[in-house]
Write a protein that holds these residues in place. Sequence first.
Motif, PDB file in Angstrom:
ATOM      1  N   LYS A   9      45.124  74.363  67.920  1.00  0.00           N
ATOM      2  CA  LYS A   9      45.459  74.509  66.500  1.00  0.00           C
ATOM      3  C   LYS A   9      44.231  74.277  65.633  1.00  0.00           C
ATOM      4  O   LYS A   9      43.987  75.003  64.660  1.00  0.00           O
ATOM      5  CB  LYS A   9      46.584  73.539  66.117  1.00  0.00           C
ATOM      6  CG  LYS A   9      47.896  73.781  66.840  1.00  0.00           C
ATOM      7  CD  LYS A   9      49.004  72.895  66.341  1.00  0.00           C
ATOM      8  CE  LYS A   9      48.774  71.429  66.628  1.00  0.00           C
ATOM      9  NZ  LYS A   9      48.748  71.098  68.044  1.00  0.00           N
ATOM     10  N   ARG A  10      43.456  73.271  65.972  1.00  0.00           N
ATOM     11  CA  ARG A  10      42.242  72.980  65.202  1.00  0.00           C
ATOM     12  C   ARG A  10      41.201  74.081  65.410  1.00  0.00           C
ATOM     13  O   ARG A  10      40.470  74.429  64.485  1.00  0.00           O
ATOM     14  CB  ARG A  10      41.689  71.609  65.589  1.00  0.00           C
ATOM     15  CG  ARG A  10      42.565  70.475  65.065  1.00  0.00           C
ATOM     16  CD  ARG A  10      42.176  69.104  65.597  1.00  0.00           C
ATOM     17  NE  ARG A  10      43.093  68.099  65.068  1.00  0.00           N
ATOM     18  CZ  ARG A  10      42.818  67.281  64.057  1.00  0.00           C
ATOM     19  NH1 ARG A  10      41.621  67.310  63.499  1.00  0.00           N
ATOM     20  NH2 ARG A  10      43.708  66.424  63.619  1.00  0.00           N
ATOM     21  N   GLN A  11      41.127  74.605  66.611  1.00  0.00           N
ATOM     22  CA  GLN A  11      40.205  75.722  66.859  1.00  0.00           C
ATOM     23  C   GLN A  11      40.605  76.940  66.033  1.00  0.00           C
ATOM     24  O   GLN A  11      39.747  77.669  65.516  1.00  0.00           O
ATOM     25  CB  GLN A  11      40.203  76.079  68.352  1.00  0.00           C
ATOM     26  CG  GLN A  11      39.552  75.036  69.247  1.00  0.00           C
ATOM     27  CD  GLN A  11      38.044  74.963  69.081  1.00  0.00           C
ATOM     28  OE1 GLN A  11      37.420  75.891  68.603  1.00  0.00           O
ATOM     29  NE2 GLN A  11      37.449  73.846  69.460  1.00  0.00           N
ATOM     30  N   ALA A  12      41.924  77.166  65.909  1.00  0.00           N
ATOM     31  CA  ALA A  12      42.404  78.312  65.132  1.00  0.00           C
ATOM     32  C   ALA A  12      42.016  78.175  63.657  1.00  0.00           C
ATOM     33  O   ALA A  12      41.595  79.154  63.021  1.00  0.00           O
ATOM     34  CB  ALA A  12      43.922  78.436  65.268  1.00  0.00           C
ATOM     35  N   ILE A 117      45.024  78.396  54.993  1.00  0.00           N
ATOM     36  CA  ILE A 117      44.324  77.314  55.700  1.00  0.00           C
ATOM     37  C   ILE A 117      44.836  75.960  55.227  1.00  0.00           C
ATOM     38  O   ILE A 117      45.074  75.042  56.024  1.00  0.00           O
ATOM     39  CB  ILE A 117      42.798  77.434  55.494  1.00  0.00           C
ATOM     40  CG1 ILE A 117      42.257  78.639  56.271  1.00  0.00           C
ATOM     41  CG2 ILE A 117      42.080  76.156  55.937  1.00  0.00           C
ATOM     42  CD1 ILE A 117      40.827  79.004  55.928  1.00  0.00           C
ATOM     43  N   HIS A 118      45.033  75.803  53.932  1.00  0.00           N
ATOM     44  CA  HIS A 118      45.578  74.547  53.402  1.00  0.00           C
ATOM     45  C   HIS A 118      46.973  74.268  53.948  1.00  0.00           C
ATOM     46  O   HIS A 118      47.298  73.140  54.318  1.00  0.00           O
ATOM     47  CB  HIS A 118      45.609  74.591  51.873  1.00  0.00           C
ATOM     48  CG  HIS A 118      44.389  74.007  51.234  1.00  0.00           C
ATOM     49  ND1 HIS A 118      44.145  72.654  51.186  1.00  0.00           N
ATOM     50  CD2 HIS A 118      43.344  74.585  50.619  1.00  0.00           C
ATOM     51  CE1 HIS A 118      43.004  72.430  50.571  1.00  0.00           C
ATOM     52  NE2 HIS A 118      42.495  73.588  50.222  1.00  0.00           N
ATOM     53  N   LYS A 119      47.809  75.308  53.997  1.00  0.00           N
ATOM     54  CA  LYS A 119      49.167  75.120  54.504  1.00  0.00           C
ATOM     55  C   LYS A 119      49.156  74.747  55.983  1.00  0.00           C
ATOM     56  O   LYS A 119      49.943  73.902  56.433  1.00  0.00           O
ATOM     57  CB  LYS A 119      49.978  76.406  54.286  1.00  0.00           C
ATOM     58  CG  LYS A 119      50.272  76.730  52.829  1.00  0.00           C
ATOM     59  CD  LYS A 119      51.147  75.665  52.186  1.00  0.00           C
ATOM     60  CE  LYS A 119      51.501  76.025  50.761  1.00  0.00           C
ATOM     61  NZ  LYS A 119      52.331  74.968  50.120  1.00  0.00           N
ATOM     62  N   ALA A 120      48.268  75.358  56.756  1.00  0.00           N
ATOM     63  CA  ALA A 120      48.151  75.018  58.172  1.00  0.00           C
ATOM     64  C   ALA A 120      47.675  73.579  58.345  1.00  0.00           C
ATOM     65  O   ALA A 120      48.152  72.850  59.220  1.00  0.00           O
ATOM     66  CB  ALA A 120      47.191  75.984  58.866  1.00  0.00           C
ATOM     67  N   GLY A 125      47.132  68.007  60.497  1.00  0.00           N
ATOM     68  CA  GLY A 125      46.615  66.650  60.363  1.00  0.00           C
ATOM     69  C   GLY A 125      46.082  66.335  58.979  1.00  0.00           C
ATOM     70  O   GLY A 125      45.470  67.193  58.331  1.00  0.00           O
ATOM     71  N   ALA A 126      46.320  65.107  58.543  1.00  0.00           N
ATOM     72  CA  ALA A 126      45.862  64.698  57.206  1.00  0.00           C
ATOM     73  C   ALA A 126      44.342  64.693  57.111  1.00  0.00           C
ATOM     74  O   ALA A 126      43.784  64.907  56.025  1.00  0.00           O
ATOM     75  CB  ALA A 126      46.410  63.306  56.871  1.00  0.00           C
ATOM     76  N   ASP A 127      43.663  64.438  58.237  1.00  0.00           N
ATOM     77  CA  ASP A 127      42.198  64.427  58.210  1.00  0.00           C
ATOM     78  C   ASP A 127      41.646  65.806  57.873  1.00  0.00           C
ATOM     79  O   ASP A 127      40.594  65.929  57.236  1.00  0.00           O
ATOM     80  CB  ASP A 127      41.632  63.957  59.554  1.00  0.00           C
ATOM     81  CG  ASP A 127      42.064  64.860  60.711  1.00  0.00           C
ATOM     82  OD1 ASP A 127      43.273  64.881  60.990  1.00  0.00           O
ATOM     83  OD2 ASP A 127      41.210  65.516  61.315  1.00  0.00           O
ATOM     84  N   ILE A 128      42.358  66.879  58.281  1.00  0.00           N
ATOM     85  CA  ILE A 128      41.919  68.229  57.959  1.00  0.00           C
ATOM     86  C   ILE A 128      42.052  68.478  56.466  1.00  0.00           C
ATOM     87  O   ILE A 128      41.179  69.077  55.835  1.00  0.00           O
ATOM     88  CB  ILE A 128      42.730  69.278  58.751  1.00  0.00           C
ATOM     89  CG1 ILE A 128      42.564  69.036  60.257  1.00  0.00           C
ATOM     90  CG2 ILE A 128      42.297  70.695  58.389  1.00  0.00           C
ATOM     91  CD1 ILE A 128      43.394  69.954  61.118  1.00  0.00           C
ATOM     92  N   GLU A 129      43.145  67.996  55.875  1.00  0.00           N
ATOM     93  CA  GLU A 129      43.330  68.140  54.430  1.00  0.00           C
ATOM     94  C   GLU A 129      42.197  67.467  53.666  1.00  0.00           C
ATOM     95  O   GLU A 129      41.724  67.978  52.649  1.00  0.00           O
ATOM     96  CB  GLU A 129      44.676  67.570  54.004  1.00  0.00           C
ATOM     97  CG  GLU A 129      45.882  68.347  54.517  1.00  0.00           C
ATOM     98  CD  GLU A 129      47.176  67.838  53.929  1.00  0.00           C
ATOM     99  OE1 GLU A 129      47.451  68.124  52.762  1.00  0.00           O
ATOM    100  OE2 GLU A 129      47.907  67.126  54.655  1.00  0.00           O
ATOM    101  N   VAL A 130      41.752  66.315  54.158  1.00  0.00           N
ATOM    102  CA  VAL A 130      40.624  65.626  53.523  1.00  0.00           C
ATOM    103  C   VAL A 130      39.359  66.470  53.613  1.00  0.00           C
ATOM    104  O   VAL A 130      38.630  66.652  52.631  1.00  0.00           O
ATOM    105  CB  VAL A 130      40.386  64.243  54.184  1.00  0.00           C
ATOM    106  CG1 VAL A 130      39.091  63.614  53.677  1.00  0.00           C
ATOM    107  CG2 VAL A 130      41.560  63.313  53.904  1.00  0.00           C
TER     108      VAL A 130
END
Length: 349
Positions: A9-12, A117-120, A125-130
Amino acid sequence: MVTKLNDTKRQAIGERLADLLAFQNLIISNEQKLIDACPYEDVRERLQNMLEDDRKNLGIIETVIVQYGIQAEASAASKIFIPQFEQMMSGNEFTYYQKLIHHELMKHGQAMSGITIHKAAQKVGADIEVAIGPLNTVNFEGRAHQEQLKGLLEQVGVREMTGEDADRGLWARVQDAIAAMSGVAGSVVTQNTDKQDMNIQTLIRLDHSKTNTIFTEIGSTKDPQKLQEYFGQLYKDLLAHAQAEEEIVYPRVREFYGDDNTQELYDEQALMKRMLDEIKSIDPANADEFRSKVKQLMDVVGDHIRQEESTMFAAIDNNCSDEQKELLATEFKAAKSKIQQQMAAQSQH
């Protein structure tokens, strides 16, 4: 069982960010072509303003990718589409109005990609939103540009067909007013974000904020899959951050921060790396042991963060000009990006 460091998911999301970067470069290139070929001074002026915004937004996207921590290649579809689009926009088959339509469609696609990207990120993970927070600026400004382009399309289309300007109806005036206000607000946000990105303390603090968020995520779950996913990102983030600091920041601050203080930072990061490798060898299915070791790591990293954000940051402020801090930030970001690319290449072997 060794913890896996890569998550699909993170790679995507990493690939989507790479697409976003590739298309931002395409947008900039295309806007320059449209400006060069534009027969109308008023349209050319608006496109020039968009180009300046988009150049700043390119820097924001580059920073977001480094903060996200996964260096990926653009998708195969993007690699096929982009050269075809460039060839189409360089040819003579389309009128200026038709080229402007395609540019507006590309702006729409770029804005939707950023929103997706924001919705994904909210799901992963909250760290991705940061990490991707600054993309809000790019998305906001892209939507403002879309509204402005609609007004330009109306004018250019009527001029091509009649040789005269379109009537200025109430709807068009309201639309242009909204677009102009959005553009001004977006530019302010972009300029502020761009300026902050060029400050070394801001970049390091963004890394620290993301790290603390991952620690919180690990502390709030016992799901082995989630633990593996979060730790995989933490492992890569901390190693890239530490190596970039040791290459760029610590050698620069030693002269005014002192040998003992600087060596303490090196020693703390050496301990952190040993602890990361120890945790990497633990099966996340043993959630209690895994989280206990992560808690020990969090304490070490927390002490390290507090030292950097208090005494080291103060020393940088007292001994470095704004220009020097901006240069440090640029070098730090470049070093971190290179390290991430190397880590990505190694993980594929």
